[in-house]
Motif scaffolding. Structure first.
Motif, PDB file in Angstrom:
ATOM      1  N   ILE A  30      22.144  50.471  57.549  1.00  7.92           N
ATOM      2  CA  ILE A  30      23.163  49.434  57.667  1.00  7.92           C
ATOM      3  C   ILE A  30      23.532  48.967  56.280  1.00  7.92           C
ATOM      4  O   ILE A  30      22.653  48.568  55.508  1.00  7.92           O
ATOM      5  CB  ILE A  30      22.669  48.245  58.514  1.00  7.92           C
ATOM      6  N   ASN A  31      24.793  49.010  55.971  1.00  8.09           N
ATOM      7  CA  ASN A  31      25.251  48.561  54.668  1.00  8.09           C
ATOM      8  C   ASN A  31      25.572  47.071  54.737  1.00  8.09           C
ATOM      9  O   ASN A  31      24.728  46.248  55.030  1.00  8.09           O
ATOM     10  CB  ASN A  31      26.439  49.403  54.220  1.00  8.09           C
ATOM     11  N   ARG A  32      26.810  46.719  54.523  1.00  2.00           N
ATOM     12  CA  ARG A  32      27.224  45.326  54.561  1.00  2.00           C
ATOM     13  C   ARG A  32      27.120  44.755  55.972  1.00  2.00           C
ATOM     14  O   ARG A  32      27.441  45.419  56.942  1.00  2.00           O
ATOM     15  CB  ARG A  32      28.665  45.229  54.067  1.00  2.00           C
ATOM     16  N   MET A  33      26.667  43.522  56.078  1.00  2.00           N
ATOM     17  CA  MET A  33      26.666  42.766  57.332  1.00  2.00           C
ATOM     18  C   MET A  33      27.354  41.435  57.058  1.00  2.00           C
ATOM     19  O   MET A  33      27.303  40.921  55.930  1.00  2.00           O
ATOM     20  CB  MET A  33      25.252  42.536  57.853  1.00  2.00           C
ATOM     21  N   GLY A  34      27.993  40.902  58.066  1.00  4.92           N
ATOM     22  CA  GLY A  34      28.708  39.664  57.820  1.00  4.92           C
ATOM     23  C   GLY A  34      29.014  38.886  59.076  1.00  4.92           C
ATOM     24  O   GLY A  34      28.759  39.331  60.206  1.00  4.92           O
ATOM     25  N   TRP A  35      29.541  37.711  58.846  1.00  8.29           N
ATOM     26  CA  TRP A  35      29.986  36.823  59.926  1.00  8.29           C
ATOM     27  C   TRP A  35      31.432  36.418  59.658  1.00  8.29           C
ATOM     28  O   TRP A  35      31.785  36.055  58.527  1.00  8.29           O
ATOM     29  CB  TRP A  35      29.120  35.574  60.004  1.00  8.29           C
ATOM     30  N   TYR A  36      32.234  36.486  60.694  1.00 13.70           N
ATOM     31  CA  TYR A  36      33.602  35.997  60.680  1.00 13.70           C
ATOM     32  C   TYR A  36      33.711  34.926  61.762  1.00 13.70           C
ATOM     33  O   TYR A  36      32.853  34.833  62.634  1.00 13.70           O
ATOM     34  CB  TYR A  36      34.595  37.121  60.980  1.00 13.70           C
ATOM     35  N   ARG A  44      41.317  35.246  62.331  1.00 12.68           N
ATOM     36  CA  ARG A  44      39.904  35.449  62.034  1.00 12.68           C
ATOM     37  C   ARG A  44      39.710  35.423  60.523  1.00 12.68           C
ATOM     38  O   ARG A  44      40.495  36.001  59.767  1.00 12.68           O
ATOM     39  CB  ARG A  44      39.438  36.778  62.613  1.00 12.68           C
ATOM     40  N   GLU A  45      38.639  34.751  60.087  1.00 11.81           N
ATOM     41  CA  GLU A  45      38.389  34.623  58.664  1.00 11.81           C
ATOM     42  C   GLU A  45      36.931  34.937  58.344  1.00 11.81           C
ATOM     43  O   GLU A  45      36.037  34.713  59.176  1.00 11.81           O
ATOM     44  CB  GLU A  45      38.704  33.200  58.172  1.00 11.81           C
ATOM     45  N   LEU A  46      36.715  35.423  57.140  1.00 13.21           N
ATOM     46  CA  LEU A  46      35.364  35.704  56.680  1.00 13.21           C
ATOM     47  C   LEU A  46      34.621  34.390  56.445  1.00 13.21           C
ATOM     48  O   LEU A  46      35.148  33.477  55.809  1.00 13.21           O
ATOM     49  CB  LEU A  46      35.397  36.522  55.391  1.00 13.21           C
ATOM     50  N   VAL A  47      33.392  34.343  56.939  1.00 14.20           N
ATOM     51  CA  VAL A  47      32.525  33.194  56.687  1.00 14.20           C
ATOM     52  C   VAL A  47      31.520  33.546  55.596  1.00 14.20           C
ATOM     53  O   VAL A  47      31.384  32.823  54.600  1.00 14.20           O
ATOM     54  CB  VAL A  47      31.781  32.783  57.962  1.00 14.20           C
ATOM     55  N   ALA A  48      30.815  34.638  55.787  1.00 12.08           N
ATOM     56  CA  ALA A  48      29.799  35.052  54.823  1.00 12.08           C
ATOM     57  C   ALA A  48      29.486  36.525  55.034  1.00 12.08           C
ATOM     58  O   ALA A  48      29.643  37.044  56.136  1.00 12.08           O
ATOM     59  CB  ALA A  48      28.531  34.222  54.965  1.00 12.08           C
ATOM     60  N   GLU A  49      29.025  37.166  53.966  1.00 13.91           N
ATOM     61  CA  GLU A  49      28.646  38.563  54.050  1.00 13.91           C
ATOM     62  C   GLU A  49      27.466  38.828  53.130  1.00 13.91           C
ATOM     63  O   GLU A  49      27.241  38.074  52.165  1.00 13.91           O
ATOM     64  CB  GLU A  49      29.824  39.478  53.686  1.00 13.91           C
ATOM     65  N   ILE A  50      26.731  39.878  53.449  1.00 16.29           N
ATOM     66  CA  ILE A  50      25.549  40.210  52.665  1.00 16.29           C
ATOM     67  C   ILE A  50      25.423  41.724  52.599  1.00 16.29           C
ATOM     68  O   ILE A  50      25.593  42.415  53.613  1.00 16.29           O
ATOM     69  CB  ILE A  50      24.281  39.557  53.284  1.00 16.29           C
ATOM     70  N   THR A  51      25.154  42.224  51.399  1.00 16.77           N
ATOM     71  CA  THR A  51      25.009  43.664  51.223  1.00 16.77           C
ATOM     72  C   THR A  51      23.578  44.080  51.535  1.00 16.77           C
ATOM     73  O   THR A  51      22.694  43.246  51.768  1.00 16.77           O
ATOM     74  CB  THR A  51      25.360  44.068  49.793  1.00 16.77           C
ATOM     75  N   SER A  52      23.348  45.378  51.503  1.00 16.30           N
ATOM     76  CA  SER A  52      22.025  45.895  51.825  1.00 16.30           C
ATOM     77  C   SER A  52      20.975  45.473  50.800  1.00 16.30           C
ATOM     78  O   SER A  52      19.786  45.405  51.127  1.00 16.30           O
ATOM     79  CB  SER A  52      22.052  47.417  51.940  1.00 16.30           C
ATOM     80  N   ASP A  53      21.413  45.155  49.589  1.00 14.27           N
ATOM     81  CA  ASP A  53      20.449  44.714  48.572  1.00 14.27           C
ATOM     82  C   ASP A  53      20.368  43.198  48.473  1.00 14.27           C
ATOM     83  O   ASP A  53      19.732  42.671  47.564  1.00 14.27           O
ATOM     84  CB  ASP A  53      20.772  45.307  47.202  1.00 14.27           C
ATOM     85  N   GLY A  54      21.031  42.500  49.382  1.00 11.44           N
ATOM     86  CA  GLY A  54      20.894  41.055  49.463  1.00 11.44           C
ATOM     87  C   GLY A  54      21.943  40.244  48.710  1.00 11.44           C
ATOM     88  O   GLY A  54      21.860  39.011  48.683  1.00 11.44           O
ATOM     89  N   THR A  55      22.925  40.876  48.136  1.00 12.03           N
ATOM     90  CA  THR A  55      24.003  40.143  47.475  1.00 12.03           C
ATOM     91  C   THR A  55      24.869  39.463  48.527  1.00 12.03           C
ATOM     92  O   THR A  55      25.262  40.089  49.511  1.00 12.03           O
ATOM     93  CB  THR A  55      24.864  41.085  46.635  1.00 12.03           C
TER      94      THR A  55
END
Length: 121
Positions: A30-36, A44-55
């Protein structure tokens, strides 16, 4: 592959909620994960996202109040929401960019079913 979101509900302004979203299926990585989120009458708008390395990356409207995290072993992404405001009322959707078996190196974006967060003032 499926994403199952949970944790929404009704909360008073100033309160907290924690959303969870678990991925399942024939997942290699799983690469990027996020919440919209999508409020009534709005896009729909981006709330937050996190990469596989935690960025992480946050919408300006939630910085300092929301925290996104992930547990790679559980294939789960979380959204801790504190100091909730009425403007946070929306359906929250999780998303993940997933490499799955049978597709080689290709990845696909998947969406969860949405979970409603209602903040009463």
């Amino acid at each position: 592959v499926q994403l199952q979101a949970s944790g929404g509900g009704l909360v008073q302004a100033g309160g907290s909620l924690r959303l969870s979203c678990a991925a399942s299926g024939s997942i290699i990585s799983i690469n990027r994960m996020g919440w919209y989120r999508q409020a009534p009458g709005k896009e729909r708008e981006l709330v937050a996202e996190i990469t596989s390395d935690g960025t992480t990356n946050y919408a300006d409207s939630v910085k300092g109040r929301f925290t996104i995290s992930r547990d790679n072993g559980k294939k789960t992404v979380y959204l801790q929401m504190n100091s909730l405001e009425s403007e946070d009322t929306a359906v929250y959707y999780c998303t993940a960019n997933i490499r799955q078996t049978g597709l080689g190196m290709l990845t696909r974006n998947y969406w969860g079913q949405g979970t409603l967060v209602t903040v009463s003032s």
